[in-house]
Design an enzyme around this catalytic site. Structure first.
Site, PDB file in Angstrom:
ATOM      1  CB  SER A  86      -0.921  -0.016   1.210  1.00  0.00           C
ATOM      2  OG  SER A  86      -0.171   0.003   2.409  1.00  0.00           O
ATOM      3  CE1 TYR A  87       1.642   7.597  -2.098  1.00  0.00           C
ATOM      4  CE2 TYR A  87       1.175   8.436   0.101  1.00  0.00           C
ATOM      5  CZ  TYR A  87       1.682   8.616  -1.170  1.00  0.00           C
ATOM      6  OH  TYR A  87       2.239   9.831  -1.522  1.00  0.00           O
ATOM      7  N   PRO A  88       3.260   4.055   0.688  1.00  0.00           N
ATOM      8  CG  PRO A  88       5.324   4.271  -0.419  1.00  0.00           C
ATOM      9  CD  PRO A  88       3.851   4.209  -0.658  1.00  0.00           C
TER      10      PRO A  88
END
Length: 866
Positions: free
Chosen positions: A332-334
């Protein structure tokens, strides 16, 4: 049919989104922006038939800079930068992103923005809106400019984002604008003043810039603070009593309850008492059931900490790998500060995707069978969910560092939904003489999350033999050992990240950048175990700030500014008021710093070598005719001790003398610069003209192939051939230093055309311009007479003529031998990258088709041989 233009932040992301939304049915074409493709498909949008175009930018479209008149370091007082007008400019002019967005946005009905869902992404949204809105078919307020919110590149997340489009957040974009403007004004003012002041006095600073940054400098301050503690530490001796005992053929150590004594006489007294005893008994055994808590959900800061301490990856590098894994759909978005899973988070769906994992499938299937343990409650920062795996990957798909970071993220996720580690701790107490000694043993009863985070498992050496109260222990060894206290070690990257987060320095996205900056500026160096050791330059800078104004090096001011920026993002503070407030504070501090810089200079004087004592004699000064010294330490420069003047040189290359030729403008000896690229040819330049252009209409840095001098044989005026058709900004000139492998080069981009090799002379004919606007050239060969003629000596011209003059575009012989048009077509098809050349000025003010002295050109370009 309505037209919907959708913009992502990176080309690879645009392709992934288009593939998901079109269900693999999209068609792709190239755009005029070199990195960006346009993916097209048909579907419905808001109940209407629609044509979708999915493409991207490449990060920020614009960057912030001062107006051109403020970019001359020598002419502008840095204090003026606090009030100077700033402007937005194309961040990547070579990529044509601005024109590309204008073209693709022409006549569209809807704009959907798929930029990264953080403040930087929101800022890029409004950069795109400013470009596309004026060319849209209709603009109905916010109804046809929409924003997609997503946290992962999966079918589920992308379709959900498409169904729940929202309005872009102007306040978050403004907070980024404010940060950019403040960092530009503050950083440039301090950096320009420091760089000019100290590089003009010292020759071995070994740094291109003596930079200051509102986040960068406090980050360096943490490293220097630890360095100072290490250097000021005074070790102190202490003594311990070490006892080893035996029970049933098992030997183990006992720990003294007093731990250590700093007085040797007192320690010796206790030692003699203990040494006299040969046997003792266990007086007390206590047993406690304890647990080791599993980790909370993973956010950016924790990922960077673990990447540095456990995987030996720098934060900047780890962030780049995480972004690549995100774009590929593996995580997922880091970039997130949240450590709490949303209430509706579907753990079973993620476990289902991870069940084929080659190393962890047994643990995943056990969780699927027995159910998960409720995760620990973390912090909800209101941005993105924690970092989680989104699909399974194997070592064949991801290799090296990508696999190691992905594997850690998977293991951390599984650990958050497993049970705590449970263990039994047994403490055994025994008295030897009058002194109490203990030993502890640990037996793991349920490993829990340690099954997947196996590097944290319990050490077997902490197990104890079976002991009961009253058991006899044979004393086999007693020692009085001498030790001394040790200083703290240098900060690790992991510890520095913790300090930055604690004091509000930077964001989860910018923390890696600030750490990378202090490394690249030669303020710290990375040693073993990724520890940050300050260099002499970094130490002197921070000590100097503390001598003048400690606020410049402490994190408190930046933390206060970050709070103000957060208020802008929440709509609770005015953009202009915050910028003015912070600018006024730093302007006053800059003025005080400038007036007090001698306090910092005292530290530089005892740490670095004056310019007069560095370098070696190299070439003559045009003002005093004495030899100037070449200073090779960064930044490379020439220093005239007689005139006490420093002259700039291009960086990252080699400097050589150019045949002791002199510049007709200022009488300085010319030098040749060759960049360290392996393919670059030397460029002649005058140190004085390069430092400050003699022509007001040109920027301050100038090489000979940009010079407007009418008679100098190395100037652009004398060597101009034709305007460059590849970059449409530069001029193709004869590259005289390339002899005998003659060639023409663009003075703006990397385009070049090889001429005839082994010619004895090539020159541009003065005032001779073909009707096609190309200057005529003459190429001569030294042809040996009689039987001694070799293939190298042989002239390629018809009938063995020694020389020929003509137009490269019109003369039949030159067209056949040099093939200039085919070379241009080949280079256009490949695309020629423009270098970051500070000496580039593009075309001269002289009109196309005019001779060197302003007269109209003559001749039709027909070749004339001799």
């Amino acid at each position: 049919m309505v037209v919907v233009l959708m913009i992502a932040e990176k080309p690879s992301l645009a392709q992934s989104i288009a593939k998901i939304l079109s269900r693999g049915r999209m068609k792709s074409r190239k755009g005029i922006a070199k990195p960006c493709h346009v993916h097209e498909y048909n579907d419905t949008f808001h109940g209407q038939p629609a044509q979708f175009r999915v493409t991207s930018v490449c990060g920020h479209v614009y960057s912030l800079d001062f107006q051109s008149q403020y970019n001359n370091w020598n002419a502008v007082d840095p204090v003026d930068l606090f009030d100077a007008e700033v402007r937005r400019k194309d961040a990547n002019p070579d990529q044509n992103i601005y024109k590309f967005l204008k073209q693709e946005g022409q006549g569209i009905d809807y704009l959907v923005l798929w930029l990264d869902c953080d403040r930087e992404g929101e800022n890029i949204c409004f950069e795109v809106i400013d470009i596309v809105r004026p060319v849209m078919k209709t603009v109905r307020g916010d109804q046809n400019i929409l924003r997609a919110k997503f946290s992962a590149i999966t079918d589920k997340d992308i379709f959900r984002a498409m169904e729940t489009l929202v309005t872009p957040n102007k306040n978050e974009a403004l907070s980024v604008d404010a940060r950019q403007e403040l960092d530009l004004r503050i950083g440039c003012a301090f950096t320009r003043f420091q760089t000019r002041f100290f590089q003009g006095k010292y020759g071995d600073l070994d740094s291109s810039l003596i930079s200051y940054g509102p986040c960068q400098t406090p980050t360096l301050g943490f490293c220097v603070e630890r360095h100072d503690k290490i250097k000021s530490f005074e070790p102190e001796k202490y003594w311990k009593i070490d006892v080893k005992v035996r029970h049933n053929n098992s030997t183990f150590a006992l720990q003294w309850d007093r731990v250590r004594i700093f007085d040797k006489n007192v320690a010796s007294m206790f030692y003699e008492d203990v040494k006299a005893v040969t046997r003792t008994k266990v007086t007390k055994i206590t047993t406690h059931q304890k647990s080791r808590s599993k980790p909370i959900a993973l956010n950016t800061v924790e990922m960077l900490r673990k990447a540095s301490s456990g995987l030996n990856m720098g934060p900047h590098h780890a962030m780049a790998i995480a972004e690549r894994l995100y774009i590929q759909g593996y995580i997922s978005y880091p970039r997130t500060e949240t450590t709490n899973y949303p209430q509706n988070f579907d753990f079973r769906e993620v476990l289902g995707k991870l069940s084929p994992h080659e190393d962890l499938s047994d643990h995943v299937k056990l969780l699927q069978k027995n159910g998960i343990t409720k995760p620990k409650k973390g912090q909800d920062a209101g941005d993105h969910p924690p970092i989680t795996p989104m699909k399974v990957a194997g070592k064949a798909e991801l290799s090296g560092e990508s696999w190691r970071l992905y594997d850690y993220i998977v293991r951390h996720f599984l650990a958050t939904i497993m049970e705590d580690c449970r263990f039994t701790q047994t403490t055994c107490t025994a008295e030897i003489g009058k002194e109490a000694f203990t030993c502890n043993g640990i037996i793991v009863t349920s490993p829990g999350f340690l099954n997947v985070m196996n590097w944290m498992q319990q050490d077997d050496s902490q197990n104890l033999p079976n002991l009961n109260r009253g058991a006899t222990l044979e004393i086999v060894d007693v020692k009085l050992s001498e030790h001394q206290t040790s200083p703290p070690d240098y900060l690790t990257e992991s510890e520095l990240i913790t300090l930055m987060e604690k004091h509000g320095i930077g964001t989860d996205a910018s923390i890696p950048v600030h750490i990378n900056n202090i490394c690249e500026r030669n303020y710290v160096k990375i040693t073993g175990a990724r520890r940050l050791q300050p260099t002499q330059l970094g130490i002197v800078l921070i000590h100097g700030y503390h001598k003048i104004d400690s606020d410049l090096a402490l994190p408190t001011m930046r933390a206060d500014v970050e709070k103000q920026l957060n208020l802008i993002a929440m709509g609770k503070a005015d953009f202009k008021a915050v910028v003015k407030y912070a600018t006024d504070i730093f302007r006053n501090k800059f003025c005080y710093f400038k007036d007090s810089v001698s306090n910092m200079d005292q530290l530089f004087e005892v740490s670095f070598t004056p310019l007069a004592e560095t370098g070696k004699p190299f070439c003559r000064c045009g003002s005093c005719s004495r030899y100037m010294k070449l200073v090779n330490a960064k930044p490379s420069r020439l220093y005239c001790q007689t005139c006490n003047q420093t002259y700039n040189l291009p960086q990252n290359g080699t400097i050589k003398l150019y045949k002791e030729l002199k510049c007709p403008i200022d009488n300085f000896e010319l030098v040749l610069f060759a960049a360290n690229t392996g393919t670059s040819k030397p460029i002649p330049l005058c140190p004085a003209c390069y430092t400050k252009s003699p022509y007001p209409e040109m920027s301050k840095i100038m090489t000979c192939n940009h010079c407007l001098h009418p008679t100098c044989p190395h100037s652009m005026i004398q060597n101009r051939i034709i305007d460059c058709q590849v970059c449409n900004q530069g001029i193709i000139v004869l590259d005289a230093p390339s002899a005998p492998k003659w060639r023409m080069t663009c003075n703006r981009c990397k385009f070049f055309v090889p001429l005839l090799p082994n010619a004895s002379k090539v020159c541009v004919k003065e005032d001779d311009i073909c009707e096609c606007k190309t200057s005529l050239i003459t190429i001569e060969f030294k042809v040996s007479e009689g039987l001694n003629t070799t293939p190298v000596d042989a002239s390629p011209f018809p009938d063995g003529k020694k020389s020929r003059s003509g137009c490269l575009k019109c003369d039949d012989v030159f067209i056949k031998l040099i093939k200039m048009e085919s070379v241009i077509e080949e280079q256009l098809s490949k695309g020629i990258p423009k270098p970051s050349n500070p000496g580039s000025h593009g075309k001269s003010s002289r009109g196309r088709g005019h001779g060197r002295k302003g007269g109209r050109g003559r001749g039709r370009g027909r070749g004339r041989g001799r």
